[in-house]
Design an enzyme around this catalytic site. Structure first.
Site, PDB file in Angstrom:
ATOM      1  N   PRO A   2       0.840  -1.206   0.000  1.00  0.00           N
ATOM      2  CG  PRO A   2       0.035  -0.980   2.185  1.00  0.00           C
ATOM      3  CD  PRO A   2       0.784  -1.912   1.290  1.00  0.00           C
ATOM      4  CD  GLU A   3       3.431   3.172  -3.891  1.00  0.00           C
ATOM      5  OE1 GLU A   3       3.397   4.361  -4.242  1.00  0.00           O
ATOM      6  OE2 GLU A   3       4.045   2.304  -4.514  1.00  0.00           O
ATOM      7  CE  LYS A  59       4.807   4.359   1.447  1.00  0.00           C
ATOM      8  NZ  LYS A  59       5.756   3.342   0.994  1.00  0.00           N
ATOM      9  CG  HIS A  92      -2.909 -14.713   6.334  1.00  0.00           C
ATOM     10  ND1 HIS A  92      -1.649 -15.169   6.643  1.00  0.00           N
ATOM     11  CD2 HIS A  92      -3.338 -15.438   5.273  1.00  0.00           C
ATOM     12  CE1 HIS A  92      -1.323 -16.123   5.797  1.00  0.00           C
ATOM     13  NE2 HIS A  92      -2.326 -16.319   4.960  1.00  0.00           N
ATOM     14  NE  ARG A 111       6.310 -10.200   2.401  1.00  0.00           N
ATOM     15  CZ  ARG A 111       6.870  -9.683   1.311  1.00  0.00           C
ATOM     16  NH1 ARG A 111       6.135  -9.436   0.258  1.00  0.00           N
ATOM     17  NH2 ARG A 111       8.150  -9.409   1.288  1.00  0.00           N
ATOM     18  NE  ARG A 263      10.924  -1.254  -4.068  1.00  0.00           N
ATOM     19  CZ  ARG A 263      10.057  -0.504  -3.388  1.00  0.00           C
ATOM     20  NH1 ARG A 263      10.493   0.392  -2.532  1.00  0.00           N
ATOM     21  NH2 ARG A 263       8.758  -0.666  -3.556  1.00  0.00           N
TER      22      ARG A 263
END
Ligand SMILES: [Zn+2]
Length: 477
Positions: A2-3, A59, A92, A111, A263
């Site tokens: 997510p940005e 963020k 999760h 994660r 990246r």
């Protein structure tokens, strides 16, 4: 991942559903998400607290309760779900907030990189991670004065610098790629080689990209889908990111993928030139004073390439162009075995179709010659080139420049000057001016606007300032 736009979408969506709700209990299934306090403390502090607001910085999300703020960083994969029951709970979903309306807010993180921290109300800036953040790109207080020194002092790639949340927060991989494309900057260009005018452009373009993405609910790509089933639509508006091998929408060149600071990075090799030269496109309206500006730069030993001069010279010297023009326009445009520019000009001026035909013939010759002369100057190690092009935006020739400079003049003065200069009446002058894009439209494309409404001295004062800025930027010797 997510940005900023995705996190903003999460914030707005959650706000609609849970503001005013009380947390009656918290179930912690994986305590690695919670920082600094024990699970027991975390539960006790949140219990019976009513949610008042949800704010965001970069963020980070800040959930403001009655007397505490919960800071949540989604990191790679974090997302929130609102559920009616816990029957569909997956492995999760690590933190579950039980709400007083019988619903559940669950935090899902495959994660487990996300974090939650508790502080006194509105005291999140005391957290080390939040304190270290740079200004947010969308913060109206963020200015060139803030960003330029931080970028200019570094030899790191501009892309890595913009991703560094300590410098500016809120720009992630997707949006940096899109911003650099819009600002026409090669992603590996060292920060030290950036002009202050390009930093200004980065800020403007980044805000445009981010705000558009927020409007469209962010980007839903492979690894990230925002919570509550809200899918972003920005992925349909990408210009380069994820588009390796496809054609650039502006110049038709093929988009490439490279790695910058580890990246995946997408860029257009034509729109985002990889060299040390700063190219400024100079334009204006008819009789707005572009020549005054270009003469001033020539006098001060800046390399100025004049597209109009190139065109007129080619008309005299280029045999192929001569043949094509006479074939199309006949012998009436020939005088003394040369193209008579004023006869040709008169012929095409009032006829748009003929004008297009002429452009179609001459344009490629002018471009080729311009490219040749640009390369020539670059090979000589010139760091600053000005392209003087009357129809810079109309012909999309600003694709050859890093930034563009517009000589602005109010319409009333412009039309008077043109009538006097060309000895023509009001109607014809008006027609000539309106054959180009309007000044207001040109202003939208321009990175530097020179106000030529006052005395010559006033205009020159502005040019001196630009020149000095370019010199301290390292582009003038
Ligand atoms: Zn391109």
């Amino acid at each position: 991942m997510p940005e900023l736009p995705e996190v903003e979408t999460v914030r707005q969506t959650l706000k609609n559903f849970i503001i005013g709700r009380k947390v009656t209990d918290v179930i912690v299934r994986y305590d690695g998400i919670i920082k600094d306090v024990t699970v027991e403390e975390f539960r006790t502090k949140l219990a019976n607290q009513q949610l008042k607001d949800i704010r965001r910085l970069g963020k980070y999300l800040f959930f403001d309760f009655e007397n505490i703020t919960l800071t949540s960083h989604l990191r790679m994969e974090g997302k929130y779900y609102l559920k009616d029951s816990l029957d569909t709970l997956t492995k999760h979903e690590h933190i579950i907030f039980v709400l007083d309306n019988g619903k559940f807010l669950t935090y899902h993180d495959v994660r487990k990189f996300g974090t939650m921290e508790i502080t006194d109300l509105h005291k999140e800036s005391e957290l080390k991670s939040v304190k270290a953040l740079g200004m947010e790109i969308n913060d109206p207080m963020l200015s060139v004065d803030y960003l330029y020194p931080l970028l200019k002092k570094s030899n790191r790639a501009i892309k890595s610098l913009l991703l560094d949340q300590h410098i500016v927060c809120g720009l992630g991989n997707i949006y940096v790629d899109e911003t650099l494309f819009s600002a026409r900057i090669y992603p590996e260009k060292p920060g030290s080689n950036i002009s202050i005018y390009q930093v200004d452009k980065i800020i403007r373009k980044a805000r445009k990209v981010i705000n558009k993405a927020i409007r469209l609910g962010g980007t839903t790509i492979r690894t990230y889908q925002s919570s509550l089933g809200v899918d972003g639509l920005f992925q349909n508006h990408l210009n380069v990111h994820t588009l390796a091998g496809e054609k650039c929408k502006f110049c038709n060149d093929t988009i490439l993928k490279i790695r910058v600071g580890g990246r995946g990075t997408y860029y257009c090799p034509t729109c985002q030139r990889n060299d040390d030269t700063l190219i400024i496109g100079l334009t204006g309206g008819i009789a707005t004073g572009k020549t005054l500006v270009s003469d001033w730069f020539i006098k001060n030993k800046v390399n100025v390439l004049d597209a109009d001069k190139i065109y007129k010279k080619l008309l005299k010297t280029n045999k192929i162009m001569y043949n094509e023009i006479t074939r199309e326009f006949g012998e009436s445009v020939v005088k003394d075995k040369q193209i008579d520019t004023s006869a040709l000009g008169k012929m095409v001026f009032s006829d748009k179709e003929l004008r297009l035909k002429l452009n179609h013939i001459t344009h490629p010759f002018v471009i080729r010659e311009l490219e040749r002369q640009i390369d020539n100057l670059k090979n000589k190690g010139k760091k600053l080139i000005i392209l003087d092009i009357p129809l810079l935006y109309e012909f999309k020739l600003d694709s050859y420049s890093d930034i563009s400079m517009l000589v602005d003049l109010d319409y009333d003065i412009q039309i008077k000057r043109l009538m006097k200069r060309d000895h023509i009446d009001y109607d014809l002058a008006n027609k000539k001016i309106n054959s180009q894009l309007s000044m207001d439209t040109k202003k939208k494309f321009a990175d530097i606007i020179i106000d030529n409404n006052h005395s010559k001295a006033e205009t020159e004062k502005q040019l001196v300032k630009i020149y000095q800025t370019l010199r301290s930027d390292g582009f003038v010797n």
